[in-house]
Design a protein around this motif. Structure first.
Motif, PDB file in Angstrom:
ATOM      1  N   ALA A  54     -51.122   9.904 -85.598  1.00 35.93           N
ATOM      2  CA  ALA A  54     -50.313  10.985 -86.148  1.00 35.93           C
ATOM      3  C   ALA A  54     -49.979  11.963 -85.044  1.00 35.93           C
ATOM      4  O   ALA A  54     -50.637  12.012 -83.994  1.00 35.93           O
ATOM      5  CB  ALA A  54     -51.066  11.708 -87.273  1.00 35.93           C
TER       6      ALA A  54
ATOM      7  N   LEU B  40     -52.391  17.563 -88.669  1.00 37.27           N
ATOM      8  CA  LEU B  40     -51.784  16.238 -88.471  1.00 37.27           C
ATOM      9  C   LEU B  40     -50.476  16.169 -89.245  1.00 37.27           C
ATOM     10  O   LEU B  40     -50.372  16.678 -90.368  1.00 37.27           O
ATOM     11  CB  LEU B  40     -52.717  15.133 -88.960  1.00 37.27           C
TER      12      LEU B  40
ATOM     13  N   ILE C  91     -49.855  15.859 -83.759  1.00 34.96           N
ATOM     14  CA  ILE C  91     -50.797  16.971 -83.940  1.00 34.96           C
ATOM     15  C   ILE C  91     -50.105  18.270 -83.556  1.00 34.96           C
ATOM     16  O   ILE C  91     -49.518  18.373 -82.469  1.00 34.96           O
ATOM     17  CB  ILE C  91     -52.063  16.784 -83.075  1.00 34.96           C
TER      18      ILE C  91
ATOM     19  N   THR D 126     -58.085  11.720 -88.242  1.00 35.76           N
ATOM     20  CA  THR D 126     -57.195  10.566 -88.184  1.00 35.76           C
ATOM     21  C   THR D 126     -56.360  10.529 -89.454  1.00 35.76           C
ATOM     22  O   THR D 126     -56.715  11.116 -90.471  1.00 35.76           O
ATOM     23  CB  THR D 126     -57.962   9.235 -88.049  1.00 35.76           C
ATOM     24  N   TRP D 127     -55.258   9.809 -89.387  1.00 36.40           N
ATOM     25  CA  TRP D 127     -54.361   9.706 -90.535  1.00 36.40           C
ATOM     26  C   TRP D 127     -54.904   8.675 -91.524  1.00 36.40           C
ATOM     27  O   TRP D 127     -55.237   7.556 -91.156  1.00 36.40           O
ATOM     28  CB  TRP D 127     -52.969   9.301 -90.069  1.00 36.40           C
TER      29      TRP D 127
ATOM     30  N   ARG E  55     -46.641  13.603 -89.788  1.00 36.88           N
ATOM     31  CA  ARG E  55     -45.701  12.538 -89.490  1.00 36.88           C
ATOM     32  C   ARG E  55     -44.364  12.911 -90.121  1.00 36.88           C
ATOM     33  O   ARG E  55     -44.299  13.764 -91.008  1.00 36.88           O
ATOM     34  CB  ARG E  55     -46.155  11.197 -90.092  1.00 36.88           C
TER      35      ARG E  55
ATOM     36  N   THR F 211     -50.839  13.645 -79.766  1.00 37.79           N
ATOM     37  CA  THR F 211     -50.998  12.554 -80.726  1.00 37.79           C
ATOM     38  C   THR F 211     -52.447  12.093 -80.676  1.00 37.79           C
ATOM     39  O   THR F 211     -53.156  12.337 -79.697  1.00 37.79           O
ATOM     40  CB  THR F 211     -50.070  11.369 -80.412  1.00 37.79           C
ATOM     41  N   ILE F 212     -52.872  11.402 -81.735  1.00 41.57           N
ATOM     42  CA  ILE F 212     -54.251  10.917 -81.758  1.00 41.57           C
ATOM     43  C   ILE F 212     -54.445   9.849 -80.689  1.00 41.57           C
ATOM     44  O   ILE F 212     -55.432   9.839 -79.960  1.00 41.57           O
ATOM     45  CB  ILE F 212     -54.606  10.374 -83.151  1.00 41.57           C
TER      46      ILE F 212
END
Length: 632
Positions: free
Chosen positions: A129, A93, A131, A61-62, A95, A114-115
């Motif tokens: 974020a 990950l 991927i 995860t971000w 952005r 995406t997550i």
């Protein structure tokens, strides 16, 4: 898949120029993150941005408290930002950080994973974020997309098709869960599936028509490799896969395109930013700016992804009437040139031959096949209603129309606590399972009308489609209410119920569906460009028509009344001077929920001197006869 310069494969090497006799159909590089041997190339459209950087993190995860690796991108003359990050591999990950009257972070509009669906601007503490996804070719088995004459489609919603009263026992089904149901669909005789949209949408419970991230699969359903595996398993079961894409609007509360680079011209009402500026107003708000080449390119790349990465057999476009037809036709022209053997379907309502000529689609949904069928079975001028959808309405071929007499997800699904379209007071507009429109699954006449509707759907010209649950009289025994919607179910759990699918009533209808579908496969006449109405009986509400191909001829007789003709007493005009006939289907046979002796088993009548063949014709039935011999 091989990545060859000069083809339409948009995930070819970054400097490959893609051209054709249509002119330069695309930019020189694919959007999003494209892996290369030593790292990853990034490309994103942000024409109003002052600076754009890729932020990179590891983990699942971000973490907003962590300092990411930053790679600055360079802007080209077209407003695209490009750059390369060494050492990036699958699972990374990332952005985009954008500077434009401030600094903010965005999910990649072309992120292939995406997550989850929660976007960065709607929650500053979001852990979501983009991927990076591998572009290694998937080991697909050989599967040939069916010829356009040969599609027989089962439509379903991924999240609710499994998990209720089966061994899975879960609220939201995944791609892997649905794989356990593929044999069920194939055993019914379908050869194609059409899931409701599977792109990332807001939240986890939804039909899918509120896209949040167009290139990423819905995280509640699985990751890209899970979707690939699902398509592979469908193909192994003999099922083509038609994906449902939503290009006419985006999710109203949370979508990756909205004010992407921070620009918005509120004075002109263009508050959606670069992807929506000047777009058509739709029933769901401002639609994408299809007049822009960049937006056309974006959706073209998205469509290509389903073929290049997910081995799709077709696409169904949602509500094409709310996209400018000239711009849509341009994109479809490129798609048809790139994928000529794939089946492109428009939800273009009302259906017009324009969509398959100038519009470049292969087929259009025909909504009146459901609405007029419902009215016919309610006694509203039955023969005239059936004739309104029996043929192919000026289209070049029957397969140019997808017909669904028992309703699509739109007709079955409901909201507003069962009062969509004022359905609680307006039967004609009510959204319900077909069985519930006529009294529910405990009502014999309702079940007979459903059997009739599906048999007619398969026998008449067109591509037949059934929405999940129609094959087992799915419905609401106590509360007449439709399939679940995006919100809370005030009337209970309306997901697909596997107890209902397996009960005696459900099994009867499943036998009927499988038998009817088998008749279609066994008789090429039912997939031909032929139709003659041979018989109309307004007094008894009976209509008959024949279809033929290569010596195969099927006569279909439809009785939409409560009159039951016994002792081979009903004469059907055949438009044949001679002929010996045998029954291939009767919807009122006992095994389907009718009774012994309802049809014409072991009876092979000849056409009589009056041009008619005399048969048993049960009430509320379809009887199908095959011509066995032209002469005595």
């Amino acid at each position: 898949m091989a990545m060859v310069c000069g083809s339409y494969n948009l995930y070819a090497s970054a400097n490959c120029s893609i051209t054709s006799d249509l002119g330069t159909c695309f930019m020189t590089s694919p959007l999003g993150a494209t892996l290369e041997d030593s790292g990853c190339r990034f490309r994103v459209w942000a024409p109003h941005a002052e600076e754009v950087s890729v932020l990179l993190q590891t983990g699942s995860t971000w973490d907003s408290t962590e300092t990411p690796t930053r790679v600055a991108l360079k802007k080209d003359q077209a407003g695209y930002w490009n750059g390369f990050a060494d050492g990036v591999g699958p699972g990374q990950l990332y952005r985009y950080e954008i500077k434009n009257n401030g600094t903010f972070e965005r999910i990649d509009p072309a992120a292939r994973d995406t997550i989850h669906s929660e976007l960065t601007r709607s929650n500053r503490g979001s852990h979501n974020a983009s991927i990076v996804v591998t572009n290694e070719p998937y080991p697909w088995s050989k599967f040939d997309t069916p010829r356009f004459t040969n599609f027989l489609i089962y439509q379903f919603h991924c999240g609710s098709f499994a998990g209720r009263n089966d061994h899975l026992d879960k609220e939201i089904a995944t791609f892997q869960d649905i794989e356990t149901k593929l044999s069920y669909i194939r055993d019914l005789g379908f050869n194609a599936i059409e899931p409701l949209p599977v792109q990332e949408f807001a939240h986890t419970r939804s039909w899918g028509y509120n896209p949040a991230a167009f290139f990423a699969p819905e995280s509640a359903y699985g990751r890209p490799v899970d979707l690939q595996h699902f398509v592979e398993e469908a193909h192994r079961h003999g099922l083509a896969v038609i994906f449902d894409v939503v290009y006419n609007h985006a999710g109203p509360s949370d979508n990756v395109l909205w004010q992407f680079d921070g620009w918005s011209d509120h004075s002109q009402g263009k508050d959606g930013g670069i992807y929506f500026e000047g777009g058509k107003w739709t029933d769901w708000g401002r639609g994408p700016a299809w007049w822009k080449q960049e937006v056309q390119d974006y959706f073209f790349q998205n469509a290509c992804m389903y073929f290049d990465h997910y081995n799709a057999d077709g696409l169904r476009f949602d509500v094409t009437t709310q996209i400018d037809g000239n711009h849509l036709a341009k994109v479809l022209g490129k798609l048809k040139k790139a994928y000529p053997d794939k089946y492109f379907i428009a939800e273009h309502l009302p259906a017009s031959p324009w969509i398959t000529t100038f519009g470049n689609f292969d087929a259009s949904w025909l909504a009146k096949s459901h609405h007029e069928m419902q009215r016919a079975l309610n006694g509203q001028s039955p023969i005239e209603k059936v004739k309104m959808f029996l043929g192919w309405d000026g289209f070049a071929h029957p397969w140019n129309l997808v017909k669904y007499t028992m309703g699509s997800h739109d007709d079955v699904g409901d909201d507003k606590n069962g009062n969509a379209k004022d359905g609680l007071t307006n039967w004609d507009a009510r959204h319900r399972y077909f069985i519930d429109q006529f009294g529910g699954r405990d009502n014999w006449h309702a079940r007979a009308k459903c059997r009739l509707a599906w048999a007619l759907n398969v026998a008449m010209p067109g591509t037949p489609m059934m929405f999940m649950g129609g094959e087992c009289h799915m419905g609401s025994p106590t509360v007449a209410w439709g399939y679940w919607h995006d919100g809370h179910d005030n009337h209970g759990d309306h997901r697909f119920d596997w107890d209902i699918a397996g009960d005696p009533i459900g099994i009867e209808m499943r036998r009927l569906v499988a038998a009817v579908n088998h008749v279609r496969w066994a008789n090429p006449a039912l997939r031909s460009d032929t139709l003659i109405i041979t018989h109309e009986d307004d007094t008894n509400q009976v209509i008959a028509f024949k279809r033929w191909q290569d010596g195969n001829l099927i006569l279909t007789i439809v009785n939409m009344s409560d009159t039951n003709f016994k002792d081979h007493s009903y004469g059907v005009a055949t438009d044949q001077q001679y002929g010996r006939w045998s029954q291939v289907l009767c919807t009122q046979d006992k095994t389907f929920g009718g009774w012994d002796g309802a049809g014409n088993a072991f009876h092979e009548p000849y056409t009589q001197s009056d041009g008619r063949v005399y048969i048993n014709l049960p009430k509320w039935s379809v009887v199908m006869l095959r011509l066995q011999a032209e002469s005595p």
